[in-house]
Design a protein around this motif. Structure first.
Motif, PDB file in Angstrom:
ATOM      1  N   GLN A 140       0.844  -1.199   0.000  1.00  0.00           N
ATOM      2  CA  GLN A 140       0.000   0.000   0.000  1.00  0.00           C
ATOM      3  C   GLN A 140       0.882   1.253   0.000  1.00  0.00           C
ATOM      4  O   GLN A 140       0.541   2.254  -0.604  1.00  0.00           O
ATOM      5  CB  GLN A 140      -0.941   0.003   1.210  1.00  0.00           C
ATOM      6  CG  GLN A 140      -2.183  -0.850   1.020  1.00  0.00           C
ATOM      7  CD  GLN A 140      -1.905  -2.334   1.099  1.00  0.00           C
ATOM      8  OE1 GLN A 140      -0.924  -2.752   1.707  1.00  0.00           O
ATOM      9  NE2 GLN A 140      -2.750  -3.141   0.493  1.00  0.00           N
ATOM     10  N   ALA A 147       2.087   1.739  -3.405  1.00  0.00           N
ATOM     11  CA  ALA A 147       0.982   2.244  -4.223  1.00  0.00           C
ATOM     12  C   ALA A 147       0.746   3.727  -3.950  1.00  0.00           C
ATOM     13  O   ALA A 147       0.434   4.489  -4.853  1.00  0.00           O
ATOM     14  CB  ALA A 147      -0.286   1.440  -3.939  1.00  0.00           C
ATOM     15  N   PHE A 167      -0.433  -2.322  -9.758  1.00  0.00           N
ATOM     16  CA  PHE A 167      -1.313  -2.696  -8.647  1.00  0.00           C
ATOM     17  C   PHE A 167      -2.767  -2.935  -9.052  1.00  0.00           C
ATOM     18  O   PHE A 167      -3.569  -3.377  -8.230  1.00  0.00           O
ATOM     19  CB  PHE A 167      -1.228  -1.657  -7.529  1.00  0.00           C
ATOM     20  CG  PHE A 167       0.066  -1.739  -6.770  1.00  0.00           C
ATOM     21  CD1 PHE A 167       0.401  -2.902  -6.108  1.00  0.00           C
ATOM     22  CD2 PHE A 167       0.956  -0.680  -6.743  1.00  0.00           C
ATOM     23  CE1 PHE A 167       1.609  -3.015  -5.431  1.00  0.00           C
ATOM     24  CE2 PHE A 167       2.161  -0.768  -6.071  1.00  0.00           C
ATOM     25  CZ  PHE A 167       2.494  -1.943  -5.416  1.00  0.00           C
ATOM     26  N   THR A 168      -3.136  -2.609 -10.281  1.00  0.00           N
ATOM     27  CA  THR A 168      -4.495  -2.965 -10.706  1.00  0.00           C
ATOM     28  C   THR A 168      -4.468  -4.100 -11.717  1.00  0.00           C
ATOM     29  O   THR A 168      -5.187  -5.082 -11.561  1.00  0.00           O
ATOM     30  CB  THR A 168      -5.260  -1.765 -11.316  1.00  0.00           C
ATOM     31  OG1 THR A 168      -4.506  -1.236 -12.401  1.00  0.00           O
ATOM     32  CG2 THR A 168      -5.502  -0.689 -10.282  1.00  0.00           C
ATOM     33  N   SER A 169      -3.640  -3.985 -12.728  1.00  0.00           N
ATOM     34  CA  SER A 169      -3.642  -5.005 -13.785  1.00  0.00           C
ATOM     35  C   SER A 169      -2.228  -5.357 -14.225  1.00  0.00           C
ATOM     36  O   SER A 169      -1.820  -5.018 -15.328  1.00  0.00           O
ATOM     37  CB  SER A 169      -4.413  -4.492 -14.998  1.00  0.00           C
ATOM     38  OG  SER A 169      -5.654  -3.988 -14.618  1.00  0.00           O
ATOM     39  N   PRO A 170      -1.488  -6.060 -13.356  1.00  0.00           N
ATOM     40  CA  PRO A 170      -0.125  -6.428 -13.768  1.00  0.00           C
ATOM     41  C   PRO A 170      -0.161  -7.405 -14.934  1.00  0.00           C
ATOM     42  O   PRO A 170      -1.150  -8.105 -15.130  1.00  0.00           O
ATOM     43  CB  PRO A 170       0.440  -7.092 -12.510  1.00  0.00           C
ATOM     44  CG  PRO A 170      -0.743  -7.570 -11.752  1.00  0.00           C
ATOM     45  CD  PRO A 170      -1.849  -6.606 -12.051  1.00  0.00           C
ATOM     46  N   GLU A 171       0.918  -7.423 -15.713  1.00  0.00           N
ATOM     47  CA  GLU A 171       0.965  -8.304 -16.883  1.00  0.00           C
ATOM     48  C   GLU A 171       1.335  -9.736 -16.488  1.00  0.00           C
ATOM     49  O   GLU A 171       0.832 -10.687 -17.057  1.00  0.00           O
ATOM     50  CB  GLU A 171       2.031  -7.805 -17.879  1.00  0.00           C
ATOM     51  CG  GLU A 171       1.742  -6.446 -18.485  1.00  0.00           C
ATOM     52  CD  GLU A 171       0.631  -6.500 -19.523  1.00  0.00           C
ATOM     53  OE1 GLU A 171       0.406  -7.596 -20.106  1.00  0.00           O
ATOM     54  OE2 GLU A 171      -0.023  -5.467 -19.743  1.00  0.00           O
ATOM     55  N   ILE A 215       0.903  -9.520  -5.378  1.00  0.00           N
ATOM     56  CA  ILE A 215       0.187  -8.371  -4.830  1.00  0.00           C
ATOM     57  C   ILE A 215      -1.156  -8.759  -4.219  1.00  0.00           C
ATOM     58  O   ILE A 215      -1.724  -8.011  -3.450  1.00  0.00           O
ATOM     59  CB  ILE A 215      -0.028  -7.248  -5.878  1.00  0.00           C
ATOM     60  CG1 ILE A 215      -0.860  -7.751  -7.053  1.00  0.00           C
ATOM     61  CG2 ILE A 215       1.285  -6.658  -6.345  1.00  0.00           C
ATOM     62  CD1 ILE A 215      -1.347  -6.619  -7.949  1.00  0.00           C
ATOM     63  N   THR A 216      -1.673  -9.933  -4.567  1.00  0.00           N
ATOM     64  CA  THR A 216      -2.916 -10.369  -3.929  1.00  0.00           C
ATOM     65  C   THR A 216      -2.623 -11.350  -2.791  1.00  0.00           C
ATOM     66  O   THR A 216      -3.522 -12.016  -2.292  1.00  0.00           O
ATOM     67  CB  THR A 216      -3.871 -11.018  -4.944  1.00  0.00           C
ATOM     68  OG1 THR A 216      -3.180 -12.071  -5.620  1.00  0.00           O
ATOM     69  CG2 THR A 216      -4.355 -10.005  -5.964  1.00  0.00           C
ATOM     70  N   GLY A 217      -1.348 -11.429  -2.404  1.00  0.00           N
ATOM     71  CA  GLY A 217      -0.994 -12.226  -1.225  1.00  0.00           C
ATOM     72  C   GLY A 217      -1.077 -13.727  -1.431  1.00  0.00           C
ATOM     73  O   GLY A 217      -1.328 -14.467  -0.499  1.00  0.00           O
ATOM     74  N   ARG A 218      -0.880 -14.176  -2.677  1.00  0.00           N
ATOM     75  CA  ARG A 218      -0.954 -15.615  -2.897  1.00  0.00           C
ATOM     76  C   ARG A 218       0.358 -16.309  -2.584  1.00  0.00           C
ATOM     77  O   ARG A 218       0.423 -17.511  -2.426  1.00  0.00           O
ATOM     78  CB  ARG A 218      -1.402 -15.913  -4.338  1.00  0.00           C
ATOM     79  CG  ARG A 218      -2.891 -15.670  -4.478  1.00  0.00           C
ATOM     80  CD  ARG A 218      -3.452 -16.113  -5.800  1.00  0.00           C
ATOM     81  NE  ARG A 218      -4.896 -16.184  -5.714  1.00  0.00           N
ATOM     82  CZ  ARG A 218      -5.715 -15.141  -5.761  1.00  0.00           C
ATOM     83  NH1 ARG A 218      -5.207 -13.938  -5.882  1.00  0.00           N
ATOM     84  NH2 ARG A 218      -7.019 -15.280  -5.659  1.00  0.00           N
ATOM     85  N   ARG A 234      -5.307 -15.092   2.914  1.00  0.00           N
ATOM     86  CA  ARG A 234      -5.693 -15.234   1.499  1.00  0.00           C
ATOM     87  C   ARG A 234      -7.046 -15.941   1.387  1.00  0.00           C
ATOM     88  O   ARG A 234      -7.914 -15.518   0.635  1.00  0.00           O
ATOM     89  CB  ARG A 234      -4.595 -16.015   0.763  1.00  0.00           C
ATOM     90  CG  ARG A 234      -4.790 -16.175  -0.729  1.00  0.00           C
ATOM     91  CD  ARG A 234      -4.872 -14.854  -1.453  1.00  0.00           C
ATOM     92  NE  ARG A 234      -6.177 -14.670  -2.028  1.00  0.00           N
ATOM     93  CZ  ARG A 234      -6.579 -13.541  -2.616  1.00  0.00           C
ATOM     94  NH1 ARG A 234      -5.780 -12.493  -2.688  1.00  0.00           N
ATOM     95  NH2 ARG A 234      -7.770 -13.448  -3.112  1.00  0.00           N
ATOM     96  N   GLY A 278      -4.675  -5.621  -7.340  1.00  0.00           N
ATOM     97  CA  GLY A 278      -4.771  -6.564  -8.451  1.00  0.00           C
ATOM     98  C   GLY A 278      -6.192  -7.035  -8.691  1.00  0.00           C
ATOM     99  O   GLY A 278      -7.125  -6.247  -8.647  1.00  0.00           O
ATOM    100  N   ASP A 307      -8.185  -8.687  -6.878  1.00  0.00           N
ATOM    101  CA  ASP A 307      -9.092  -8.437  -5.746  1.00  0.00           C
ATOM    102  C   ASP A 307      -9.695  -7.041  -5.855  1.00  0.00           C
ATOM    103  O   ASP A 307     -10.892  -6.844  -5.640  1.00  0.00           O
ATOM    104  CB  ASP A 307      -8.345  -8.555  -4.413  1.00  0.00           C
ATOM    105  CG  ASP A 307      -7.757  -9.952  -4.216  1.00  0.00           C
ATOM    106  OD1 ASP A 307      -8.288 -10.899  -4.810  1.00  0.00           O
ATOM    107  OD2 ASP A 307      -6.773 -10.063  -3.464  1.00  0.00           O
ATOM    108  N   ARG A 333      -9.899  -5.216  -8.620  1.00  0.00           N
ATOM    109  CA  ARG A 333     -10.782  -5.154  -9.804  1.00  0.00           C
ATOM    110  C   ARG A 333     -12.133  -5.784  -9.477  1.00  0.00           C
ATOM    111  O   ARG A 333     -13.177  -5.281  -9.877  1.00  0.00           O
ATOM    112  CB  ARG A 333     -10.136  -5.883 -10.993  1.00  0.00           C
ATOM    113  CG  ARG A 333      -8.795  -5.310 -11.411  1.00  0.00           C
ATOM    114  CD  ARG A 333      -8.460  -5.691 -12.835  1.00  0.00           C
ATOM    115  NE  ARG A 333      -8.329  -7.124 -13.055  1.00  0.00           N
ATOM    116  CZ  ARG A 333      -7.201  -7.811 -12.953  1.00  0.00           C
ATOM    117  NH1 ARG A 333      -6.090  -7.207 -12.592  1.00  0.00           N
ATOM    118  NH2 ARG A 333      -7.173  -9.100 -13.203  1.00  0.00           N
TER     119      ARG A 333
END
Lengths: 257, 231
Positions: free
Chosen positions: A213, A216, A240-244, A252-255, B7, B79, B81, B83
């Protein structure tokens, strides 16, 4: 919005490899860091982001058995060329660390330390530099009446802003920050973040942060590293919204990480 | 000790939001279906029930909006989430609007309930059935993160537009021949137009799903057949 293809590039990293004791820590990094903007390096622990940051002012030279291959250009100067003056390099490329590390001396002397090292002796000139640096690091109003007091008497957040003032007192071109707020509370963090946003008008800032954050909020460009490789670099809002790259999306989504 | 995986927690919260949206979607499209049925069968009670149900739909949409805000405050998503939660907020507005259209058709159904139909109602229920399929397919696409299904929804809107144009031409002819039914014909025309609008909102739903999955903002017109000139 930052267009990294159009901005002037301050630092160019070409085919950079870093080895510690023969183990590869950075693998073929190619990267361009835009001038007068904030570039954030993100990635899980051990991905090489701090190592990369430390390559930018040759801090890894202090590490025994560290070996660097490749080129890093500051403007047009290859900082790993044999003739490079390290004192001069570190004057141009300043650094702020994770934990505030003021010298055990007065607030004034902390900030005046760099300029004195570089030969400034005139008292009124030093006064001016100290005042300007403390103003730029948003600390002046809090310390202007206690400049002779020990820097260690300041709070953690104040100490960190003092370290920023000390770094910018020698008028660097690039400011490296290695997790500069990780030891600070949210209020002190907010002040440092505010400071970073203001400083980018004058300096090129590269910041390592674990806090996405934070990246960002304050950076223009974000680079994601994983296991010593640069996975993806681009405008922060895009990363942070649409990485390639799927690995960036997962991180970034903590996976993982 | 309970092992709390953040997660999994985020996935669960997003799933809950999606399920709330699914529920809203079912109610919204039911409002449209029931209002068209009320129109066709001249059933005033059914129409009134749709109008009364609209408040419930508004409350659900509001609840989804609040839940999304809370989710963002708690998890500061990034990401996909991010969207997803942003798309859900928009989709709730689209669905709530579709529900509003149901109430608006129900009001016209009440108006038209005291006179015999000026023609057998065939095409209007056909549009309704298309839109119902579109909304359900879009919600399926959301639950399954299936862009193929979402693209199909965009394509189906072509048929809705065709039907609306056909209804327009037919009612125009009726009005020319029998000016005494102009009022009723106009009402039916407005119903057809309302349904066509609902189709546009169903298409919006599909576009949002594509954004969630791919991160790319697309417009349905990129998927649909090219528009004819002067149509």
């Amino acid at each position: 919005m930052s267009d990294i293809t159009r901005d002037v590039m301050k630092v160019k990293i070409e085919n950079l490899f870093l080895y510690y004791e023969g183990v590869m820590a950075l693998k073929n990094i190619n990267m361009k860091i835009p001038n007068k903007s904030v570039t954030a390096l993100i990635g899980p622990s051990g991905c090489g982001k701090s190592s990369l940051l430390r390559c930018l002012n040759r801090m890894n030279d202090f590490v025994p058995n560290a070996k660097v291959e490749g080129r890093i250009y500051l403007d047009d100067t290859d900082i790993y060329s044999p003739g490079m003056d390290l004192i001069e390099l570190r004057k141009k490329v300043g650094m702020v660390f994770q934990r505030p590390n003021p010298f055990p001396m007065s607030i004034y002397d902390n900030v005046a330390f760099g300029p004195r090292l570089h030969g400034v002796t005139d008292r009124s000139r030093l006064d001016e530099i100290v005042e300007n640096s403390l103003k730029a690091s948003a600390l002046w109003d809090e310390v202007k009446d206690i400049l002779t007091r020990s820097a260690l008497s300041l709070s953690g957040g104040q100490q960190q802003r003092l370290c920023v003032a000390r770094a910018i007192a020698v008028n660097p071109e690039v400011l490296l920050m290695d997790e500069p707020t990780s030891a600070l509370d949210p209020m002190a963090t907010a002040r440092i973040e505010q400071l970073i946003r203001n400083l980018k008008n004058h300096f090129t800032i590269v910041i390592v942060t674990h806090n996405m954050q934070q990246a960002a909020r304050i950076s223009d460009v974000t680079a994601f590293l994983l296991m010593g490789e640069l996975v993806e670099m681009g405008p922060t809002e895009k990363i942070f919204t649409s990485p390639e790259d799927q690995r960036t999306a997962d991180y970034i989504t903590g996976r993982f990480g | 000790m309970m092992d709390i995986n953040i997660r999994e927690h985020i996935d669960l919260e997003l799933k809950n939001l999606e399920e709330k949206l699914l529920k809203l979607g079912k109610l919204a499209i039911d409002a449209v279906s029931q209002s068209v049925l009320a129109l066709k069968e001249q059933d005033v009670d059914k129409a009134k029930a749709v109008i009364e149900g609209d408040k419930n739909l508004d409350d659900m949409a509001e609840d989804i909006d609040m839940s999304c805000l809370k989710f963002m405050a708690r998890f500061q998503p990034l990401g996909q989430d991010l969207r997803t939660v942003s798309a859900i907020m928009h989709m709730a507005v689209d669905l709530e609007r579709i529900g509003d259209y149901g109430a608006s058709i129900a009001k016209r159904a009440i108006k038209l309930s005291d006179r015999p139909h000026i023609k057998p109602l065939l095409d209007i229920p056909r549009i309704e059935s298309d839109i119902r399929k579109m909304v359900f397919l879009a919600l399926d696409a959301l639950m399954e993160k299936d862009t193929k299904k979402a693209e199909d929804v965009c394509r189906m809107d072509d048929e809705v537009d065709d039907l609306e144009r056909q209804i327009f031409r037919e009612l125009l002819l009726i009005m020319i021949e029998r000016p005494q039914v102009i009022e009723q014909a106009t009402e039916l025309l407005l119903v057809a137009r309302t349904l066509e609008r609902a189709g546009d909102h169903a298409t919006n739903l599909a576009e949002r799903v594509i954004y969630i999955v791919t991160g790319k903002k697309i417009s349905a017109s990129q998927i649909r057949r090219p528009r004819e000139e002067n149509s």
